[in-house]
Motif scaffolding. Structure first.
Motif, PDB file in Angstrom:
ATOM      1  N   ARG A   4       0.786  -1.373  -0.026  1.00  0.00           N
ATOM      2  CA  ARG A   4       0.108  -0.109   0.008  1.00  0.00           C
ATOM      3  C   ARG A   4       0.917   1.232  -0.006  1.00  0.00           C
ATOM      4  O   ARG A   4       1.512   1.403   0.988  1.00  0.00           O
ATOM      5  N   ASN A   5       0.929   2.063  -1.007  1.00  0.00           N
ATOM      6  CA  ASN A   5       1.634   3.408  -1.183  1.00  0.00           C
ATOM      7  C   ASN A   5       0.743   4.483  -0.911  1.00  0.00           C
ATOM      8  O   ASN A   5       1.460   5.717  -1.124  1.00  0.00           O
ATOM      9  N   GLU A   6      -0.359   4.434  -0.812  1.00  0.00           N
ATOM     10  CA  GLU A   6      -1.378   5.578  -0.643  1.00  0.00           C
ATOM     11  C   GLU A   6      -0.919   6.576   0.568  1.00  0.00           C
ATOM     12  O   GLU A   6      -0.669   5.989   1.508  1.00  0.00           O
ATOM     13  N   ARG A   7      -0.863   7.894   0.227  1.00  0.00           N
ATOM     14  CA  ARG A   7      -0.410   8.513   1.335  1.00  0.00           C
ATOM     15  C   ARG A   7      -1.495   9.163   2.110  1.00  0.00           C
ATOM     16  O   ARG A   7      -1.337   9.789   3.382  1.00  0.00           O
ATOM     17  N   SER A   8      -2.700   9.036   1.846  1.00  0.00           N
ATOM     18  CA  SER A   8      -3.765   9.401   2.751  1.00  0.00           C
ATOM     19  C   SER A   8      -5.184   8.595   2.583  1.00  0.00           C
ATOM     20  O   SER A   8      -5.115   7.881   1.469  1.00  0.00           O
ATOM     21  N   GLU A  11      -6.697   9.478  -0.875  1.00  0.00           N
ATOM     22  CA  GLU A  11      -6.353   9.002  -1.872  1.00  0.00           C
ATOM     23  C   GLU A  11      -6.510   7.351  -2.088  1.00  0.00           C
ATOM     24  O   GLU A  11      -6.867   6.941  -3.178  1.00  0.00           O
ATOM     25  N   ARG A 205       4.810   4.208  -9.747  1.00  0.00           N
ATOM     26  CA  ARG A 205       3.993   4.885  -8.594  1.00  0.00           C
ATOM     27  C   ARG A 205       3.446   6.313  -9.252  1.00  0.00           C
ATOM     28  O   ARG A 205       3.781   7.262  -9.852  1.00  0.00           O
ATOM     29  N   ARG A 207       0.219   9.301  -7.989  1.00  0.00           N
ATOM     30  CA  ARG A 207      -0.363   9.954  -6.708  1.00  0.00           C
ATOM     31  C   ARG A 207      -1.410  10.922  -7.462  1.00  0.00           C
ATOM     32  O   ARG A 207      -1.240  11.747  -8.222  1.00  0.00           O
ATOM     33  N   ASP A 217       5.484  10.417  -9.791  1.00  0.00           N
ATOM     34  CA  ASP A 217       6.110  10.620  -8.753  1.00  0.00           C
ATOM     35  C   ASP A 217       7.682   9.821  -9.034  1.00  0.00           C
ATOM     36  O   ASP A 217       7.968   8.736  -9.087  1.00  0.00           O
ATOM     37  N   ARG A 220       9.396   6.989  -6.806  1.00  0.00           N
ATOM     38  CA  ARG A 220       8.622   5.952  -6.781  1.00  0.00           C
ATOM     39  C   ARG A 220       9.501   4.763  -6.126  1.00  0.00           C
ATOM     40  O   ARG A 220       9.195   3.751  -5.505  1.00  0.00           O
ATOM     41  N   LYS A 223      10.431   4.620  -2.451  1.00  0.00           N
ATOM     42  CA  LYS A 223       9.208   4.530  -1.691  1.00  0.00           C
ATOM     43  C   LYS A 223       8.874   3.130  -1.663  1.00  0.00           C
ATOM     44  O   LYS A 223       8.228   2.323  -1.013  1.00  0.00           O
ATOM     45  N   ASN A 227       8.469   0.681   1.363  1.00  0.00           N
ATOM     46  CA  ASN A 227       7.160   0.105   1.777  1.00  0.00           C
ATOM     47  C   ASN A 227       7.201  -1.440   1.653  1.00  0.00           C
ATOM     48  O   ASN A 227       6.464  -1.799   2.284  1.00  0.00           O
TER      49      ASN A 227
END
Length: 252
Positions: A4-8, A11, A205, A207, A217, A220, A223, A227
């Motif tokens: 899971r790479n979502e920042r919020s 998102e 990646r 966003r 990004d 990526r 990250k 992650n």
């Protein structure tokens, strides 16, 4: 595939709306029926939980509504966590409608098996049958559509499935019919829902920004590596906790 790479949360909601709203619905229902125990919650639980006797009398909606209800906090948290881990990749690959059909279809198969094979007065709730249906789709990919799943993800699916099946028979109070036949239902639906789908790719990646556009990004790769390490460590910790809880509850 499961990183899971979502920042919020926002998102995550934009990328995987079906998974997001299923989790919100089942958490909200648990708050009403379990935590707050409101009159409305009691009514919802009495009307929606799966009870073989009532289903056999024609209350067939219980075959679906029981998927969204849960017995206690740990029950809803484990199922929600499993859906966060394993739902997004399939939602992206299948699309919204196919994902809904696969999720509810597998849960329905598990609950029908519970009706046909379980005791007449058996009562059950939970999304486990639907989630095992997702595992069934992944296992179908491992067996017959290897181009759709990477080797690391295939190993994770295999390990979790084996542990899940062991927990199904070791732990008491589990609807084994839903687990086993939910898995079979997902596996059986796989040739239909996996038709004309593309592999999920975590290496690119993107966003989602506030205006709805997609932004590349440049960081990526770093990250992704970070992650991936965090995910693997967290996954093994989670599996260890599941095993300990299952064995402990067996001794009670």
């Amino acid at each position: 595939m499961f990183i899971r790479n979502e920042r919020s949360i926002k998102e995550f909601k934009q990328l995987y709306p079906i998974v997001f709203w299923v989790i919100i619905i089942q958490l909200a229902l648990w708050l009403l029926t379990g935590f707050l125990q409101t009159p409305l919650g009691t009514m919802i639980e009495n009307w929606g939980r799966g009870v073989n006797f009532y289903i056999s009398q024609g209350e067939y909606w219980r075959l679906l509504t029981s998927i969204f209800l849960h017995a206690d906090l740990m029950h809803v948290l484990f199922n929600s966590f499993a859906l966060v881990l394993f739902g997004p990749a399939l939602e992206q690959m299948l699309g919204k409608m196919k994902f809904i059909a696969a999720y509810l279809g597998a849960g329905l198969v598990g609950n029908i098996a519970t009706l046909l094979l379980g005791p007449p007065i058996y009562a059950h709730v939970g999304a486990s049958g639907a989630i095992y249906g997702l595992f069934g789709i992944y296992v179908f990919m491992v067996a017959f559509r290897k181009q759709l799943i990477d080797q690391s993800s295939a190993q994770i699916v295999t390990v979790i499935l084996v542990i899940g099946l062991i927990m199904t028979f070791v732990n008491t109070g589990i609807n084994a019919y839903a687990h086993i036949f939910g898995f079979i239902g997902g596996f059986a639906l796989s040739p239909l829902v996996l038709n004309n789908v593309r592999p999920f790719s975590p290496w690119i990646r993107h966003r989602v920004v506030d205006d709805g556009s997609v932004k590349f990004d440049p960081n990526r790769w770093h990250k992704k590596q970070r992650n991936k390490k965090l995910f693997k460590n967290g996954l093994w910790i989670f599996l260890g906790i599941l095993i300990i809880l299952g064995l402990f509850s067996r001794l009670l």
